[in-house]
Motif scaffolding. Structure first.
Motif, PDB file in Angstrom:
ATOM      1  N   GLY A 160       6.266  17.610   0.919  1.00  0.00           N
ATOM      2  CA  GLY A 160       4.994  17.727   1.606  1.00  0.00           C
ATOM      3  C   GLY A 160       3.883  16.904   1.007  1.00  0.00           C
ATOM      4  N   GLU A 161       2.796  17.573   0.632  1.00  0.00           N
ATOM      5  CA  GLU A 161       1.598  16.899   0.137  1.00  0.00           C
ATOM      6  C   GLU A 161       1.838  16.170  -1.177  1.00  0.00           C
ATOM      7  OE1 GLU A 161      -1.320  16.384   1.627  1.00  0.00           O
ATOM      8  OE2 GLU A 161      -0.327  17.276   3.362  1.00  0.00           O
ATOM      9  N   ALA A 162       2.694  16.728  -2.030  1.00  0.00           N
ATOM     10  CA  ALA A 162       2.972  16.073  -3.322  1.00  0.00           C
ATOM     11  C   ALA A 162       3.642  14.718  -3.103  1.00  0.00           C
ATOM     12  CB  ALA A 162       3.851  16.969  -4.189  1.00  0.00           C
ATOM     13  N   LEU A 163       4.552  14.657  -2.132  1.00  0.00           N
ATOM     14  CA  LEU A 163       5.235  13.405  -1.853  1.00  0.00           C
ATOM     15  C   LEU A 163       4.281  12.395  -1.219  1.00  0.00           C
ATOM     16  CD1 LEU A 163       8.026  12.181  -2.186  1.00  0.00           C
ATOM     17  CD2 LEU A 163       8.598  12.978   0.115  1.00  0.00           C
ATOM     18  N   ALA A 182       1.087  12.279  -1.814  1.00  0.00           N
ATOM     19  CA  ALA A 182       0.233  11.818  -2.912  1.00  0.00           C
ATOM     20  C   ALA A 182       0.939  10.751  -3.744  1.00  0.00           C
ATOM     21  CB  ALA A 182      -0.174  13.000  -3.793  1.00  0.00           C
ATOM     22  N   LEU A 183       2.267  10.880  -3.865  1.00  0.00           N
ATOM     23  CA  LEU A 183       3.035   9.880  -4.616  1.00  0.00           C
ATOM     24  C   LEU A 183       2.935   8.506  -3.972  1.00  0.00           C
ATOM     25  CD1 LEU A 183       5.178   9.262  -6.886  1.00  0.00           C
ATOM     26  CD2 LEU A 183       6.906   9.675  -5.120  1.00  0.00           C
ATOM     27  N   ARG A 184       2.813   8.462  -2.640  1.00  0.00           N
ATOM     28  CA  ARG A 184       2.715   7.178  -1.934  1.00  0.00           C
ATOM     29  C   ARG A 184       1.463   6.407  -2.347  1.00  0.00           C
ATOM     30  NH1 ARG A 184       7.607   7.892  -1.215  1.00  0.00           N
ATOM     31  NH2 ARG A 184       8.381   9.043   0.595  1.00  0.00           N
ATOM     32  N   ARG A 185       0.466   7.120  -2.855  1.00  0.00           N
ATOM     33  CA  ARG A 185      -0.724   6.435  -3.372  1.00  0.00           C
ATOM     34  C   ARG A 185      -0.422   5.705  -4.669  1.00  0.00           C
ATOM     35  NH1 ARG A 185      -5.940   8.188  -2.736  1.00  0.00           N
ATOM     36  NH2 ARG A 185      -6.297   6.432  -4.153  1.00  0.00           N
ATOM     37  N   ASP A 186       0.536   6.226  -5.424  1.00  0.00           N
ATOM     38  CA  ASP A 186       0.825   5.677  -6.755  1.00  0.00           C
ATOM     39  C   ASP A 186       1.988   4.698  -6.770  1.00  0.00           C
ATOM     40  OD1 ASP A 186      -1.170   7.296  -7.938  1.00  0.00           O
ATOM     41  OD2 ASP A 186       0.212   8.994  -8.014  1.00  0.00           O
ATOM     42  N   ALA A 187       2.924   4.861  -5.839  1.00  0.00           N
ATOM     43  CA  ALA A 187       4.148   4.042  -5.839  1.00  0.00           C
ATOM     44  C   ALA A 187       4.382   3.475  -4.449  1.00  0.00           C
ATOM     45  CB  ALA A 187       5.343   4.891  -6.276  1.00  0.00           C
ATOM     46  N   GLN A 188       4.560   2.161  -4.378  1.00  0.00           N
ATOM     47  CA  GLN A 188       4.731   1.480  -3.104  1.00  0.00           C
ATOM     48  C   GLN A 188       5.937   0.541  -3.163  1.00  0.00           C
ATOM     49  OE1 GLN A 188       3.255   1.189   0.079  1.00  0.00           O
ATOM     50  NE2 GLN A 188       2.439   3.222  -0.394  1.00  0.00           N
ATOM     51  N   HIS A 245      -4.309   7.559   4.434  1.00  0.00           N
ATOM     52  CA  HIS A 245      -4.544   8.108   3.096  1.00  0.00           C
ATOM     53  C   HIS A 245      -6.010   8.475   2.860  1.00  0.00           C
ATOM     54  CE1 HIS A 245      -0.527   7.521   1.380  1.00  0.00           C
ATOM     55  NE2 HIS A 245      -0.458   6.428   2.125  1.00  0.00           N
ATOM     56  N   GLY A 246      -6.830   8.339   3.886  1.00  0.00           N
ATOM     57  CA  GLY A 246      -8.235   8.743   3.766  1.00  0.00           C
ATOM     58  C   GLY A 246      -9.021   7.932   2.769  1.00  0.00           C
TER      59      GLY A 246
END
Length: 396
Positions: free
Chosen positions: A133-136, A138-144, A171-172
């Motif tokens: 969910g939200e944790a995953l 949020a990970l997209r902000r850090d890893a691409q 991602h707002g």
């Protein structure tokens, strides 16, 4: 008899990791065991790496093969079969190997773009394989990720500006005028003009499309990027431009890369450390200079022998491997490389022992039981008690 020695020097006589049978392998066509197989040395998966940004432990991805009227599972493609490594902040790990060795699958499984079958992945201390969910998100902000084919990864019905603005919106991060400014800033960062924001993907060259892919990956300000063969589909002159751009962005933004490629010369140029994959497993890893100058695994030596020498009249001695890469549906027993291995000490041990990725020199790990394990210098007290880091040879 094969023992299992660790860097601590403790011998576990007669036991082999993975419960290897002692019976001879029938029908391998290999000579009898010579008694020189070494299962000692510190294992890569046992190494503790403080402050690692990305840590992968025993990663596996097996794809089911279905057949018959009811589409029952008849087997599994072992695309990734027990991979372990780490990447520090600001570091580039090059992942190299033949087509079909599992490189791209490894990169996508780390980011959970495909679900791993087994193993654990940690990002900055957080377990990625347990996220949801939200944790995953949020990970997209850090890893691409930067994909191999930039045209296939871009929506042909969206302009470049729309594609980047969509990421900012999801991602707002920015809207309206702020989003427009961010789009112009990202395009400038990758060497494109602000006017390019109004163009569609088919209006760009291959190198320009890859720059758009890089800009989109940078839009969320990540710390880690999986570069999935980002230059393999480009002309050689354009490859150099994109590689130089990635290096410049790394210096400026402090990025960490997993750089996936099959061109060893490119990987050597951009990487701090290199891991070599064969049939879903890492067979050797070391820093780029050591691996290029003193490879320990026969497969790595064969790969390096195929790299052209940029000097007229000078050639390398080419190591030509017999046969083809085995099927990942039915990989060979023991060492997966043994049917093609040119090692002069190859024997029946190679067909029945799964070689651990063990330390063969300081910081250099290779999965070959015919290469002696690294024995660190011990204290006098340790030696007095019979400590030996290279326990576990075949006695015959």
């Amino acid at each position: 008899m094969i023992g299992d020695g660790r860097g601590s020097g403790a011998a576990e006589g007669g036991s082999v990791r993975g419960a290897v049978a002692n019976a001879a392998v029938v029908g391998t066509g290999l000579p009898p065991a010579k008694g020189d197989s070494d299962l000692g040395g510190r294992r890569l998966e046992d190494v503790e790496v403080p402050n690692a940004l990305v840590e992968v432990r025993g990663l596996k991805k097996h794809f089911p093969v279905r057949g018959g009227f009811l589409s029952r599972v008849r087997g599994h493609v072992k695309a990734v079969d027990g991979v372990s490594f780490w990447i520090r902040r600001g570091e580039t790990l090059g992942l190299v190997g033949e087509s079909g060795s599992g490189k791209s699958t490894t990169g996508r499984a780390i980011l959970r773009l495909i679900e791993p079958t087994e193993g654990r992945v940690f990002y900055d201390g957080r377990e990625v394989t347990a996220m949801g969910g939200e944790a995953l998100r949020a990970l997209r902000r850090d890893a691409q990720i930067i994909f191999q084919d930039p045209f296939a990864s871009l929506n042909p019905r969206m302009t470049v500006g729309d594609a980047i603005r969509e990421v900012l919106k999801v991602h707002g991060l920015a809207r309206g005028d702020a989003a427009e400014r961010r789009v112009r800033e990202l395009l400038d960062m990758v060497g494109l003009l602000p006017s390019h924001a109004n163009r569609y993907p088919h209006e760009f060259s291959g190198g320009q499309r890859q720059r758009v892919g890089i800009a989109r990956a940078l839009s969320v300000e990540p710390e880690f990027i999986v570069c999935d063969e980002p230059v393999s589909a480009l002309d050689v002159s354009v490859q150099a431009q994109v590689v130089n751009l990635l290096e410049e962005l790394q210096r400026r933004l402090g990025l960490a890369y997993l750089f996936i490629a099959h061109d060893l010369s490119v990987v050597e140029h951009v990487s701090d450390r290199v891991a070599v994959m064969y049939l879903g497993r890492i067979v050797e890893t070391a820093d780029a200079v050591t691996l290029a100058g003193r490879p320990k695994h026969p497969y790595t030596r064969a790969l390096l022998s195929a790299v052209p020498v940029p000097e007229p009249g000078r050639k390398r001695e080419r190591i030509v491997l017999p046969g083809d890469v085995p099927s990942p549906i039915d990989p060979p027993s023991g060492c997966p490389f043994h049917p093609r291995c040119p090692h002069p000490l190859k024997d029946e041990d190679c067909a029945r022992v799964v070689p651990p990725l063990a330390e063969k020199a300081p910081g250099q790990y290779a999965a070959c039981i015919k290469e002696p394990a690294y024995a660190p210098v011990e204290s006098g007290a340790s030696r007095a008690h019979g400590g030996d880091a290279r326990q576990g040879r075949v006695q015959g």
